[in-house]
Motif scaffolding. Structure first.
Motif: not given
Length: 190
Positions: A40-41, A44-45, A47-48, A171, A176-180
């Motif tokens: 997950n990390e 998240k990275n 996506a950023v 991503r 989990r789904t990450f949105q940036e």
């Protein structure tokens, strides 16, 4: 006289097996949670980074641009596409000072990929015609255009004094789904 027991009884063996099973289950659960956090990390990275990298390119090109063109090469400036008129450059990378020599740079979203398309003035500019994918996993790109008074333009984009790009990257991690989302207002050099 009593004899010493030679081994473990059935109850003792079953108790030891239950304790070992619980310990192994706890260790596996901790390992699984650690793996999920790691994945997950990373997502998240990613996506950023997927939003920052193209924003740097767009920012650089908008600052270099003399104007926003209404259309060029089949692309039309809109909320989803940006067409920039940038000065042509010579072999040393210096700007060619001419009001008739321009290159075009187009930013558009196609199938979740943000494209940067360069169309150089043939025979004049040393820029190379190219199409490059700046980022995958982009769910949305939006461009807002402002005149010198800060009023939002809905047409006549050639009078734009600044552009406000907005990029949303997505991503998927472990469950989990990450949105940036990233946006910035950038002034043209005109």
């Amino acid at each position: 006289m009593k004899r010493a027991r030679a081994g473990f009884g059935l109850i003792e063996l079953l108790t030891a097996m239950v304790i070992m099973t619980l310990l192994i289950a706890a260790i596996m659960s901790l390992y699984s949670k650690g793996q999920q956090a790691f994945i997950n990390e990373g997502a998240k990275n990613d996506a950023v980074e997927e939003s920052r990298f193209p924003m740097a390119w767009i920012s650089r090109d908008v600052k270099l641009a003399a104007a926003v063109d209404a259309a060029w090469g089949g692309y039309t400036t809109s909320a989803a596409t940006l067409v920039l008129r940038v000065p042509s450059v010579d072999g040393d990378g210096a700007i060619i000072d001419s009001s008739t020599t321009w290159d075009r740079i187009v930013y558009t979203l196609q199938d979740g990929r943000l494209l940067r398309i360069v169309d150089a003035q043939e025979g004049v500019s040393s820029r190379v015609d190219a199409s490059r994918v700046l980022a995958d996993g982009i769910s949305a790109v939006a461009f807002a255009y402002f005149d010198s008074a800060g009023v939002v333009l809905t047409s006549n984009f050639g009078s734009a004094a600044s552009v406000k790009p907005s990029i949303t990257a997505v991503r998927t991690g472990a469950r989990r789904t990450f949105q940036e989302s990233l946006e910035s207002e950038i002034k043209l050099r005109n």
